[in-house]
Design a protein around this motif. Structure first.
Motif, short mmCIF file in Angstrom:
data_model
loop_
_atom_site.label_atom_id
_atom_site.label_comp_id
_atom_site.label_asym_id
_atom_site.label_seq_id
_atom_site.Cartn_x
_atom_site.Cartn_y
_atom_site.Cartn_z
N ALA A 18 -9.99 -16.81 -52.71
CA ALA A 18 -9.17 -16.16 -54.24
C ALA A 18 -10.04 -16.61 -55.35
O ALA A 18 -9.91 -16.17 -56.41
CB ALA A 18 -7.89 -17.04 -53.77
N LEU A 19 -10.44 -17.85 -55.26
CA LEU A 19 -11.07 -18.40 -56.67
C LEU A 19 -12.47 -17.46 -56.95
O LEU A 19 -12.63 -17.12 -58.02
CB LEU A 19 -11.64 -19.77 -56.41
N GLU A 20 -13.13 -17.24 -56.04
CA GLU A 20 -14.23 -16.29 -56.24
C GLU A 20 -13.85 -14.78 -56.65
O GLU A 20 -14.23 -14.31 -57.68
CB GLU A 20 -14.92 -16.13 -55.13
N GLY A 21 -12.66 -14.33 -56.01
CA GLY A 21 -12.13 -12.87 -56.69
C GLY A 21 -11.55 -13.04 -57.86
O GLY A 21 -11.77 -12.14 -58.83
N ALA A 22 -10.71 -13.98 -58.10
CA ALA A 22 -9.86 -14.33 -59.40
C ALA A 22 -10.95 -14.58 -60.58
O ALA A 22 -10.99 -13.98 -61.75
CB ALA A 22 -8.90 -15.04 -59.42
N GLY A 23 -12.11 -15.40 -59.99
CA GLY A 23 -12.85 -16.23 -61.03
C GLY A 23 -13.72 -14.75 -61.65
O GLY A 23 -14.34 -14.92 -62.86
N PHE A 24 -14.03 -13.60 -60.84
CA PHE A 24 -14.93 -12.65 -61.45
C PHE A 24 -13.82 -11.50 -62.21
O PHE A 24 -14.32 -11.10 -62.96
CB PHE A 24 -15.79 -11.93 -60.32
N TRP A 191 -20.83 -19.30 -55.86
CA TRP A 191 -19.90 -19.52 -57.09
C TRP A 191 -19.92 -18.17 -57.81
O TRP A 191 -20.63 -17.22 -57.45
CB TRP A 191 -20.51 -20.39 -58.10
N ALA A 192 -18.75 -18.10 -58.66
CA ALA A 192 -18.32 -16.87 -58.98
C ALA A 192 -19.15 -16.77 -60.44
O ALA A 192 -18.88 -17.63 -61.45
CB ALA A 192 -16.92 -16.79 -59.48
N PRO A 193 -20.08 -16.00 -60.71
CA PRO A 193 -20.93 -15.82 -61.99
C PRO A 193 -20.19 -15.71 -63.34
O PRO A 193 -20.39 -16.24 -64.21
CB PRO A 193 -21.84 -14.52 -61.43
N GLY A 194 -19.24 -14.96 -63.17
CA GLY A 194 -18.55 -14.49 -64.39
C GLY A 194 -17.65 -15.78 -64.82
O GLY A 194 -17.57 -16.05 -65.93
N THR A 195 -17.20 -16.39 -63.92
CA THR A 195 -16.26 -17.71 -64.36
C THR A 195 -17.24 -19.00 -64.71
O THR A 195 -16.85 -19.58 -65.74
CB THR A 195 -15.44 -18.11 -63.06
N LEU A 196 -18.11 -18.91 -64.07
CA LEU A 196 -19.16 -20.09 -64.48
C LEU A 196 -19.74 -19.75 -65.88
O LEU A 196 -20.04 -20.75 -66.77
CB LEU A 196 -20.28 -20.18 -63.39
N GLY A 197 -20.16 -18.53 -65.83
CA GLY A 197 -20.81 -17.96 -67.45
C GLY A 197 -19.74 -18.23 -68.70
O GLY A 197 -20.04 -19.03 -69.50
N THR A 333 -4.35 -15.61 -61.20
CA THR A 333 -4.36 -14.66 -62.26
C THR A 333 -3.17 -15.15 -63.34
O THR A 333 -3.37 -15.16 -64.53
CB THR A 333 -4.04 -13.00 -62.00
N LEU A 334 -2.09 -15.49 -62.80
CA LEU A 334 -0.79 -15.74 -63.70
C LEU A 334 -1.06 -17.32 -64.12
O LEU A 334 -0.90 -17.46 -65.20
CB LEU A 334 0.49 -15.88 -62.67
N ALA A 335 -1.62 -18.03 -63.43
CA ALA A 335 -1.92 -19.53 -63.85
C ALA A 335 -3.07 -19.40 -65.21
O ALA A 335 -2.82 -20.04 -66.15
CB ALA A 335 -2.96 -20.15 -62.82
N VAL A 336 -4.14 -18.33 -65.09
CA VAL A 336 -4.79 -18.39 -66.33
C VAL A 336 -3.99 -17.88 -67.57
O VAL A 336 -4.19 -18.18 -68.67
CB VAL A 336 -6.04 -17.18 -65.92
N LEU A 337 -3.04 -17.07 -67.37
CA LEU A 337 -2.25 -16.37 -68.43
C LEU A 337 -1.42 -17.36 -68.96
O LEU A 337 -1.07 -17.40 -70.20
CB LEU A 337 -1.55 -14.95 -67.77
N ALA A 338 -0.64 -18.23 -68.06
CA ALA A 338 0.17 -19.25 -68.24
C ALA A 338 -0.38 -20.49 -69.05
O ALA A 338 0.24 -21.09 -69.93
CB ALA A 338 1.22 -19.39 -67.22
N SER A 339 -1.43 -20.69 -68.68
CA SER A 339 -2.04 -21.93 -69.12
C SER A 339 -2.76 -22.05 -70.54
O SER A 339 -2.88 -23.09 -71.07
CB SER A 339 -3.27 -22.55 -68.26
N GLY A 340 -2.84 -20.96 -71.44
CA GLY A 340 -3.48 -20.81 -72.39
C GLY A 340 -4.77 -21.16 -72.49
O GLY A 340 -5.43 -21.41 -73.50
#
Length: 718
Positions: A18-24, A191-197, A333-340
C-alpha cells in the motif's frame, strides 16, 4: 507476545504494498489537481484536492474485492485533456452567455468529469474492451510520448515564469526532485520514486527557508477550507436567462464522450499491462463498483479518477494487491489529506514530480526506434510504420491538444490496421503437389495426383478481412482460379470478415464458375459466418467443409474423376492393399483370411470410440471410414485420415491391448474383416514363421503411415 510478533510480520507485506501504491499515486494526483486548478482558480485548489483524495480513497475501497485490483489517481493525461477543453470553453463562454469567472470554469470542468463518469459504465456494459484491444500499440505509445512532451513543455513554461519571483531556487528544487525520483527508480527499486522525490524536495525547501536563503510557496497556503467544489459551482447559472443551455450542454457532452474514450482505452491497456506482472484477471462485473465510486467522486468535484500503471506496478512489485492492501491505500490517502503534510510540499517539488511523470511517460521502445532512425540504422517496414504513427500522434497532440491527438491517434490506428491487414491476406498458397489430404489413395490415384497436383490449390487466409482488404482478396483468389482448377479457401485463421469482403467472395465465386473452376470453403462457421450467409443469400451453393483435410479430399476427387474411370475410384485391390500379407505363401494367405470375422456397419455408425478397450485388428473389405480426434478447442472433431478398401484399423490396440486413441466412423456402408488377438495367436502357433512375418509387415506399415502423417502435418502448418 510471540503471536503478536507473528501477526505484525503477517501485516507488513500489505502495508508496504500500500505504501508503494499510495506513495506514487498521491503525489501524481496532487500534481495533476494543482495543474488543473491553477488554471481554474487558486481559491478552488484545496477543495479540489479534498475531493480528489477523498475520491481516491473511495475508489480503493470500492475495488478492494475486484479480480483485477488497480491503484487509482487523478492523472496528468486526463487533466491535460481537460485543460484543452477548458481553453475551448473560455473562448466559447461569451457566446453561451456566461461570464468567464473561476466559478464558471469550475462548473464546466466538473460537468465534463461528471459526464465522463456517466458514460464510462456504458462502455463497460457493452464490453467495448473487445474492440479497444484492436487499436495498434503504436497509437498508445504515441499517447504516452505526447503526454511526456506536453508535461515537459508545460513545466518548462512554469520554470521560466518562476524566475521573476523565485530566481533559480524554484528550478533547483524541481531539478533535485526529478533527479531523486529517477535515481530511486533506477537503483532503489523497492522504494516509491514519487514519494522519495517529493520528500527530498520538501526537505530541501525547508532547509532553504530555515537558512534564510529563500522561501518557496507550498501547495497549500493559508487556512484550510474544508469544502467540496460541488457546493462552490454556480449550477443555477446553466439555466439563467440569456444562457444558451442546449449549445453549452452539447459541447460538454462531446468533451465528456471524448474523455470517456481516452479513459476507457487507457484503463483497459493499463489493466492488461499490470495483469502481465501478477496474472490477476478482471471479472465480468468488476466495473460496477468503481463506476459508482467514480460517479460519486466526480459529483463531489474530483477530476476523473483512473487506474495508474506506475503506482500499480510499484505496488505489485512489492507484493500482492489484495483486499487489505487496497484498504490501506485508501487509509494512507486519507492520512495525507488529514495530516496537513501538503502544507510542507513546495510547488517546485510538484513541478519536479510532473517532470518525472513526463520522463516515465515516454514509451521506451518508441525512443529506441527513434534513436535507430536518427542514426540511419536498418529498420523493418513495420518499425517505420510504428514510428510514423507515433510521430503523427505526438505532433497532433503537441501542436493542438490532447483531444486532437486522441482523434488523430484513433484514425491513424484504423489506417495502420487497414494497411497491415490489407497488405498480407494469405498465410500460404499451396498446390496439390505440396499438400495432400489424409485420404489413403491407391498407387494409380497417387500417381495421378502427383502429375496433376497443380490443378488443386489451397489458399489459407488470415487476419481481419474488411473493406480495405476486399480488392486485394478478390485479386488473390482470381489468380488461383485458372480454368479447370479446384480451389479450396481456408478461413480458419481469419479473425473476422465484413460484408464488403463477403460480396467480393460472391463475385469471385461467379467468375470462377465462368472459368470452369470449382471453389470450396472450410472454417467459415467459426470465423467468417457472414461470408457463408452472403453466399447462401446470393443463391450460390458452394461446398463447405469443417476442416482443410476434407476440403482437400473433395478437390483431389474432382481431379481423379476427370482422369480415372469411376470403377478405379473404389480404392486399391484387396490383395494389393494388404501389405500385411506381403511375402506370405498362398497357403498362409488363405489360412490368414479364414481367421477374419466379417462385420457390417451402415454409413454414420461408429466402429469404435476413443478410450474403448479391445485388441481387434480390422481390415476394410468394402466402403470407407474416417479416423477422428477431438479438436484442442473441444468444439469439433479433426479428421486424421480417411481409410478405404484394403486399409487396416486398430493396429496399436492390437499390438499393445491399450485403449483406442481415436474414433472411427463409417462414411459409407462398411464391411470389415475383424481379427481378434486370440485368433491371431492361434494362427501364429500353427505357422510361427508366418506369424512373425505378419507382425513385421504391420510394423513397417505403421512406420510408413507415421512418416506420412508427419509430412502432412508439416505441410498444413506452414
Amino acid at each position: 507476545m510471540l503471536a503478536g510478533m507473528k501477526s505484525l510480520a503477517a501485516w507488513r507485506p500489505p502495508f508496504f504494498v500500500a505504501l508503494e501504491g499510495a506513495g506514487f499515486a498521491v503525489p501524481v494526483a496532487v500534481g495533476a489537481v494543482a495543474l488543473l486548478f491553477s488554471r481554474i482558480g487558486g481559491d478552488f485548489l484545496m477543495p479540489g484536492l479534498l475531493a480528489a483524495l477523498a475520491g481516491m480513497a473511495l475508489m480503493h475501497v470500492a475495488t478492494a474485492r475486484a479480480g483485477r485490483r488497480m491503484v487509482y489517481a487523478a492523472r496528468v493525461l486526463e487533466v491535460t485533456m481537460m485543460l484543452g477543453f477548458l481553453e475551448g470553453f473560455i473562448l466559447k463562454m461569451p457566446g453561451w452567455g456566461l461570464a468567464d469567472t473561476p466559478a464558471h470554469r469550475l462548473m464546466l470542468v466538473m460537468a465534463v468529469s461528471l459526464g465522463t463518469a456517466l458514460l464510462l459504465p456504458l462502455a463497460y456494459a457493452l464490453r467495448l474492451q473487445r474492440f479497444a484491444r484492436m487499436i495498434p500499440s503504436p497509437v498508445f505509445a504515441g499517447f504516452n510520448c505526447a503526454l511526456g512532451v506536453t508535461l515537459f513543455v508545460s513545466q518548462g513554461a512554469v520554470l521560466w515564469q518562476s524566475r521573476a519571483a523565485d530566481g533559480l531556487w524554484f528550478a533547483l528544487v524541481a531539478f533535485v526532485v526529478l533527479v531523486a525520483a529517477i535515481a530511486t527508480q533506477a537503483w532503489a527499486t523497492r522504494w516509491a520514486p514519487g514519494t522519495l522525490g517529493i520528500a527530498v524536495g520538501a526537505v530541501l525547501a525547508a532547509v532553504l527557508a530555515l537558512a534564510g536563503v529563500h522561501t518557496l510557496s507550498p501547495v497549500i497556503s493559508g487556512h484550510v477550507v474544508l469544502a467540496l467544489p460541488v457546493g462552490m459551482a454556480p449550477w443555477a447559472d446553466l439555466w439563467a436567462p440569456g444562457v444558451a443551455t442546449g449549445l453549452l450542454l452539447s459541447d460538454v457532452f462531446l468533451c465528456s464522450a471524448t474523455l470517456a474514450v481516452l479513459v476507457f482505452l487507457n484503463s483497459v491497456v493499463n489493466e492488461e499491462a499490470v495483469t502481465q506482472l501478477d496474472g490477476a484477471q478482471p471479472r465480468p462485473h468488476d466495473w460496477v463498483a468503481p463506476s459508482l465510486a467514480r460517479l460519486v467522486a466526480s459529483a463531489a468535484g474530483s477530476p476523473v479518477l483512473t487506474p495508474t500503471i506506475g503506482a500499480s506496478r510499484a505496488a505489485v512489485r512489492v507484493g500482492t494487491l489484495d483486499t487489505r492492501a487496497m484498504g490501506l491505500v485508501a487509509a494512507l490517502t486519507l492520512a495525507v489529506l488529514a495530516s496537513g503534510l501538503l502544507a510542507w510540499v513546495p510547488l517546485a517539488a510538484i513541478c519536479g514530480l510532473l517532470l518525472y511523470d513526463g520522463w516515465t511517460a515516454f514509451d521506451r521502445p518508441a525512443l529506441r526506434l527513434a534513436r535507430r532512425w536518427a542514426r540511419r540504422r536498418p529498420m523493418a517496414m513495420t518499425d517505420k510504420e510504428d514510428l510514423a504513427t507515433i510521430g503523427l500522434v505526438i505532433v497532433a497532440a503537441v501542436a493542438f491538444d490532447m483531444v486532437i491527438g486522441v482523434l488523430v491517434g484513433i484514425f491513424a490506428g484504423l489506417l495502420l490496421y487497414a494497411w497491415r491487414n490489407g497488405r498480407r491476406l494469405a498465410r500460404s498458397v499451396d498446390t496439390g503437389a505440396t499438400v495432400r489430404s489424409n485420404c489413403v489413395r491407391s498407387a494409380a490415384e497417387a500417381a495421378v495426383l502427383a502429375e496433376q497436383g497443380e490443378r488443386v490449390r489451397l489458399v489459407v487466409l488470415e487476419g481481419a478481412l474488411f473493406f480495405g482488404a476486399a480488392s486485394g482478396l478478390k485479386g488473390l483468389l482470381l489468380e488461383q482460379c485458372a480454368a479447370g482448377r479446384s480451389v479450396v479457401v481456408d478461413w480458419s485463421h481469419v479473425v473476422n470478415a465484413d460484408s464488403t469482403v463477403a460480396r467480393a467472395v460472391v463475385q469471385v465465386s461467379r467468375d470462377a464458375a465462368a472459368l470452369g473452376t470449382a471453389m470450396a470453403f472450410c472454417g467459415l462457421d467459426s470465423t467468417a459466418p457472414q461470408v457463408g450467409e452472403t453466399l447462401t443469400s446470393a443463391g450460390l451453393d458452394l461446398p463447405e467443409f469443417p476442416d482443410v483435410d476434407r476440403a482437400l479430399e473433395w478437390a483431389e476427387n474432382r481431379v481423379l474423376q476427370g482422369v480415372l474411370r469411376p470403377a478405379s475410384l473404389e480404392g486399391t485391390a484387396l490383395q494389393d492393399a494388404l501389405t500385411l500379407l506381403s511375402g506370405l505363401s498362398q497357403e498362409h494367405r488363405d489360412a490368414f483370411e479364414t481367421q477374419l470375422e466379417q462385420r457390417y456397419f451402415r454409413a454414420g455408425e461408429t466402429v469404435f470410440e476413443a478410450g474403448q478397450r479391445d485388441s481387434e485388428l480390422m481390415v476394410i473389405l468394402q466402403g470407407s471410414v474416417d479416423i477422428l480426434v477431438p479438436h484442442a478447442a473441444g468444439d469439433r472433431n479433426v479428421r486424421l485420415a480417411r481409410l478405404r478398401r484394403g486399409a487396416l484399423l486398430g493396429e496399436l490396440s492390437f499390438l499393445d491391448a491399450t485403449a483406442r486413441a481415436a474414433t472411427a466412423v463409417a462414411t459409407e456402408d462398411l464391411l470389415l474383416g475383424v481379427l481378434s488377438r486370440e485368433r491371431f495367436e492361434a494362427f501364429a502357433r500353427q505357422w510361427p514363421d508366418a506369424g512373425r512375418h505378419v507382425l513385421a509387415n504391420l510394423a513397417l506399415d505403421l512406420a510408413f503411415r507415421l512418416r506420412r502423417t508427419n509430412h502432412l502435418a508439416a505441410s498444413h502448418l506452414r
